[in-house]
Write a protein that holds these residues in place. Structure first.
Motif, PDB file in Angstrom:
ATOM      1  N   ILE A  99       0.875  -1.180   0.000  1.00 15.36           N
ATOM      2  CA  ILE A  99       0.000   0.000   0.000  1.00 15.36           C
ATOM      3  C   ILE A  99       0.908   1.225   0.000  1.00 15.36           C
ATOM      4  CG2 ILE A  99      -1.746   1.315   1.250  1.00 15.36           C
ATOM      5  CD1 ILE A  99      -2.796  -1.277   2.383  1.00 15.36           C
ATOM      6  N   THR A 100       0.717   2.111  -0.976  1.00 14.09           N
ATOM      7  CA  THR A 100       1.524   3.321  -1.129  1.00 14.09           C
ATOM      8  C   THR A 100       0.630   4.538  -0.981  1.00 14.09           C
ATOM      9  OG1 THR A 100       3.013   2.169  -2.652  1.00 14.09           O
ATOM     10  CG2 THR A 100       3.103   4.578  -2.651  1.00 14.09           C
ATOM     11  N   VAL A 101       1.074   5.529  -0.164  1.00 13.10           N
ATOM     12  CA  VAL A 101       0.297   6.760   0.047  1.00 13.10           C
ATOM     13  C   VAL A 101       1.162   7.964  -0.271  1.00 13.10           C
ATOM     14  CG1 VAL A 101      -1.134   5.674   1.824  1.00 13.10           C
ATOM     15  CG2 VAL A 101       0.920   6.928   2.487  1.00 13.10           C
ATOM     16  N   SER A 102       0.491   9.059  -0.650  1.00 13.18           N
ATOM     17  CA  SER A 102       1.203  10.295  -0.995  1.00 13.18           C
ATOM     18  C   SER A 102       1.190  11.318   0.131  1.00 13.18           C
ATOM     19  CB  SER A 102       0.570  10.915  -2.248  1.00 13.18           C
ATOM     20  OG  SER A 102      -0.797  11.223  -2.012  1.00 13.18           O
ATOM     21  N   ALA A 103       0.534  10.985   1.243  1.00 13.02           N
ATOM     22  CA  ALA A 103       0.455  11.912   2.385  1.00 13.02           C
ATOM     23  C   ALA A 103       0.167  11.105   3.642  1.00 13.02           C
ATOM     24  CB  ALA A 103      -0.650  12.950   2.149  1.00 13.02           C
ATOM     25  N   ASP A 162       2.644   7.741   8.839  1.00 13.61           N
ATOM     26  CA  ASP A 162       3.017   9.040   9.407  1.00 13.61           C
ATOM     27  C   ASP A 162       3.634   9.968   8.368  1.00 13.61           C
ATOM     28  OD1 ASP A 162       2.202   8.243  11.958  1.00 13.61           O
ATOM     29  OD2 ASP A 162       4.132   7.270  12.329  1.00 13.61           O
ATOM     30  N   ALA A 163       3.934   9.402   7.200  1.00 11.23           N
ATOM     31  CA  ALA A 163       4.539  10.172   6.114  1.00 11.23           C
ATOM     32  C   ALA A 163       4.253   9.441   4.807  1.00 11.23           C
ATOM     33  CB  ALA A 163       6.052  10.325   6.328  1.00 11.23           C
TER      34      ALA A 163
END
Length: 273
Positions: free
Chosen positions: A82-86, A113-114
């Motif tokens: 799972i990859t997040v931008s924020a 957290d980042a």
């Protein structure tokens, strides 16, 4: 009420004209406001949630053999990235081949957290065969595409060997030099499921081998169907002297199991045990 002097001088027509002149600026202001309202840009749509689910895997993806790695069966691991931008919290569920949330409907949370990528993992065990798939579905935030299906094929063969036997097949009344006692060795090989190929090895231990197991030969047999099946496997052995001992069959890696039987060859008579 008396009209002002300048209106008395204009008369009735002048009053009407003055009213029209006073009304014009108000009408122009309303029209300008209408034009301004229709030319304002539409609101900007909400930004994409910035979440990507990828790299779905089931390990092992293909397995054929005994499912006795643990007391509950063969261990499998499911994983995805799972990859997040924020910074955010992502809620997700696994989906199985029945198109149902697994192991239950309640989503699991992972907190970032980042910006970055985390690998999420779960596991299951199988004591019986199963062919299926798994994928990951992000529940929150909404609108994130699901991963591709990760297909797996587990065949729990669980082979066993039984009914080891031997049969004297030569025509010699007695055996010796040039008159060998010919034996056909056989065993029943059973699997709980297929398709699968099972390898095996034959051994002999007797008074002539100093009580050590001696390799006789190897082979394999293929079960082409699904479900429980059995086959008879065989090999040959010959001797020119009296002998007593044991035959056994060992199943080759990754399988486990063996079968063992006794034998006696008496070269003074064909009626061996």
């Amino acid at each position: 009420m008396r009209r002002p002097a300048f209106l008395r001088r204009l008369g009735t027509a002048g009053v009407l004209l003055a009213g029209l002149l006073l009304a014009v600026p108000v009408q122009q202001t309303a029209a300008q406001a209408a034009v301004t309202a229709t030319t304002e840009p539409s609101p900007t749509p909400a930004a994409n949630p910035g979440v990507i689910a990828s790299q779905m895997q089931v390990t092992p993806s293909a397995y054929t053999g005994p499912c006795d790695e643990t007391e509950f069966g063969l261990s499998h691991q499911v994983s995805a990235n799972i990859t997040v931008s924020a910074p955010m919290t992502v809620k997700y569920v696994w989906v199985n081949q029945q198109e149902m949330p697994w192991p239950g409907p309640e989503p699991v949370s992972v907190t970032f957290d980042a910006p970055g990528t985390k690998t999420v993992v779960n596991g299951f065990v199988r004591a019986t065969s199963l062919r299926g798939y798994m994928r990951l579905r992000v529940v929150e935030p909404a609108g994130v595409p699901e991963t591709q299906n990760a297909v797996f094929d587990t065949v729990c063969v669980k082979p066993t060997v039984s009914d080891i036997s031997k049969q004297r097949t030569d025509e010699n009344e007695v055996c010796g030099a040039g008159r060998l006692a010919e034996l056909t060795l056989s065993a029943k090989l059973t699997v709980t499921d297929g398709p699968s190929t099972v390898g095996y090895r034959w051994y002999r231990r007797s008074n002539l081998t100093r009580n050590q197991w001696v390799y006789l030969g190897a082979g394999s047999t293929t079960f082409t169907s699904t479900g429980a099946q059995e086959k008879t496997i065989s090999t040959r052995y010959s001797t020119g002297v009296s002998e007593s001992g044991y035959f056994k069959v060992e199943l080759s890696s990754p399988y486990q199991g063996l079968g063992q039987g006794t034998f006696i060859v008496t070269c003074s008579t064909k009626n061996d045990l």
